[in-house]
Scaffold this motif. Structure first.
Motif, mmCIF file in Angstrom:
data_model
loop_
_atom_site.group_PDB
_atom_site.id
_atom_site.type_symbol
_atom_site.label_atom_id
_atom_site.label_comp_id
_atom_site.label_asym_id
_atom_site.label_seq_id
_atom_site.Cartn_x
_atom_site.Cartn_y
_atom_site.Cartn_z
ATOM 1 N N VAL A 58 4.238 0.937 -4.825
ATOM 2 C CA VAL A 58 3.616 1.464 -6.041
ATOM 3 C C VAL A 58 3.470 0.327 -7.043
ATOM 4 N N ASP A 59 2.276 -0.220 -7.093
ATOM 5 C CA ASP A 59 1.980 -1.341 -7.984
ATOM 6 C C ASP A 59 0.470 -1.447 -8.116
ATOM 7 N N ALA A 60 -0.051 -1.069 -9.284
ATOM 8 C CA ALA A 60 -1.499 -1.043 -9.490
ATOM 9 C C ALA A 60 -2.136 -2.422 -9.436
ATOM 10 N N ARG A 61 -1.321 -3.482 -9.486
ATOM 11 C CA ARG A 61 -1.845 -4.841 -9.471
ATOM 12 C C ARG A 61 -1.632 -5.554 -8.141
ATOM 13 N N ALA A 62 -1.151 -4.832 -7.133
ATOM 14 C CA ALA A 62 -0.763 -5.505 -5.886
ATOM 15 C C ALA A 62 -1.511 -5.003 -4.668
ATOM 16 N N HIS A 63 -2.681 -4.400 -4.860
ATOM 17 C CA HIS A 63 -3.410 -3.884 -3.707
ATOM 18 C C HIS A 63 -3.700 -4.974 -2.679
ATOM 19 N N ALA A 64 -4.250 -6.093 -3.125
ATOM 20 C CA ALA A 64 -4.645 -7.151 -2.194
ATOM 21 C C ALA A 64 -3.438 -7.793 -1.528
ATOM 22 N N GLU A 65 -2.342 -7.949 -2.288
ATOM 23 C CA GLU A 65 -1.171 -8.642 -1.749
ATOM 24 C C GLU A 65 -0.358 -7.765 -0.802
ATOM 25 N N GLN A 66 -0.296 -6.477 -1.054
ATOM 26 C CA GLN A 66 0.628 -5.619 -0.323
ATOM 27 C C GLN A 66 0.009 -4.830 0.819
ATOM 28 N N LEU A 67 -1.316 -4.690 0.832
ATOM 29 C CA LEU A 67 -1.898 -3.791 1.827
ATOM 30 C C LEU A 67 -1.666 -4.262 3.258
ATOM 31 N N THR A 68 -2.009 -5.504 3.574
ATOM 32 C CA THR A 68 -1.849 -5.966 4.955
ATOM 33 C C THR A 68 -0.395 -5.937 5.409
ATOM 34 N N PRO A 69 0.569 -6.424 4.596
ATOM 35 C CA PRO A 69 1.972 -6.284 5.013
ATOM 36 C C PRO A 69 2.377 -4.826 5.242
ATOM 37 N N ASN A 70 1.862 -3.911 4.419
ATOM 38 C CA ASN A 70 2.201 -2.503 4.605
ATOM 39 C C ASN A 70 1.594 -1.948 5.891
ATOM 40 N N VAL A 71 0.366 -2.364 6.205
ATOM 41 C CA VAL A 71 -0.261 -1.931 7.453
ATOM 42 C C VAL A 71 0.549 -2.414 8.650
ATOM 43 N N LEU A 72 0.862 -3.699 8.682
ATOM 44 C CA LEU A 72 1.611 -4.249 9.816
ATOM 45 C C LEU A 72 3.001 -3.647 9.901
#
Length: 212
Positions: A35-49
């Motif tokens: 939950v971080d409105a400023r971290a979409h680009a940074e967190q999405l791929t790690p969350n997917v993997l």
């Protein structure tokens, strides 16, 4: 089938894996949320993997991708939808887009209002009856939403901060869920082009000099 889910329409950067049976039943296998409105680009791929690993499968075992297409902020939606399209293309599997509010409202019963943060003191909203959208999605000031719906809804779900702006009982469903995203797909046999639900123009505008 194993379905990868992605949603970046809210501050929750969500990735999940859901197993969908032929009869339409869904079994959530894993979910990673930041939950971080400023971290979409940074967190999405790690969350997917991370979600794929937690599900005990590999990306080669994925059969489809489902992504929330908003409504939501321009940058967040672009990250999620572009990533979903890229994963699907790389894996050679179909990608399905759904309304992110549907992935919240589909879990509800009765007449329910679902709201998320639209910034500018406004909310994205939709009205659901027994999990089916009957109005919206739209973007309005909370007072205008209340005036439109009047007494036709019995509860509110979605962003806790914005749900609190309505004098209604609050439900526990806060963000789009992997199971909700999968259940919101209307036609698994006919994936349509991804269309973002921005509902309004982005804040950033080209300068006068750039337009000349």
């Amino acid at each position: 089938m194993n379905v990868l889910t992605i949603d970046t329409a809210t501050p929750a950067v969500s990735a999940g894996v859901v197993r969908r049976a032929e009869d339409g039943t869904v079994d959530p296998l894993a979910e990673r949320v930041t939950v971080d409105a400023r971290a979409h680009a940074e967190q999405l791929t790690p969350n997917v993997l991370g979600a794929v690993s937690d599900a005990g499968i590999t990306v080669a075992d994925l059969d489809a991708v489902v992504v929330g297409c908003g409504p939501g902020p321009f940058t967040g939606l672009r990250v999620g939808m572009a990533s979903a399209a890229a994963f699907a293309h790389a894996l050679g599997v179909p990608v399905h887009g759904v309304c992110s509010l549907d992935a919240i409202g589909i879990h509800t019963d009765g007449d329910v209002l679902v709201v998320t943060d639209a910034r500018r003191r406004e909310v994205y909203w939709a009205h659901y009856r027994d999990g089916v959208r009957v109005d919206g999605p739209s973007v309005n000031a909370p007072a205008d939403v209340a005036a439109v719906l009047q007494s036709s809804v019995a509860a509110v779900a979605g962003s806790p901060e914005h749900a609190a702006l309505f004098t209604l009982p609050r439900l526990d469903v806060v963000y789009p869920t992997p199971a909700g995203l999968v259940r919101a797909v209307a036609d698994w046999d006919d994936p349509q082009p991804l269309v973002p639900l921005y509902l309004r123009r982005p804040d950033a505008k080209p300068s006068v000099a750039a337009r000349k």
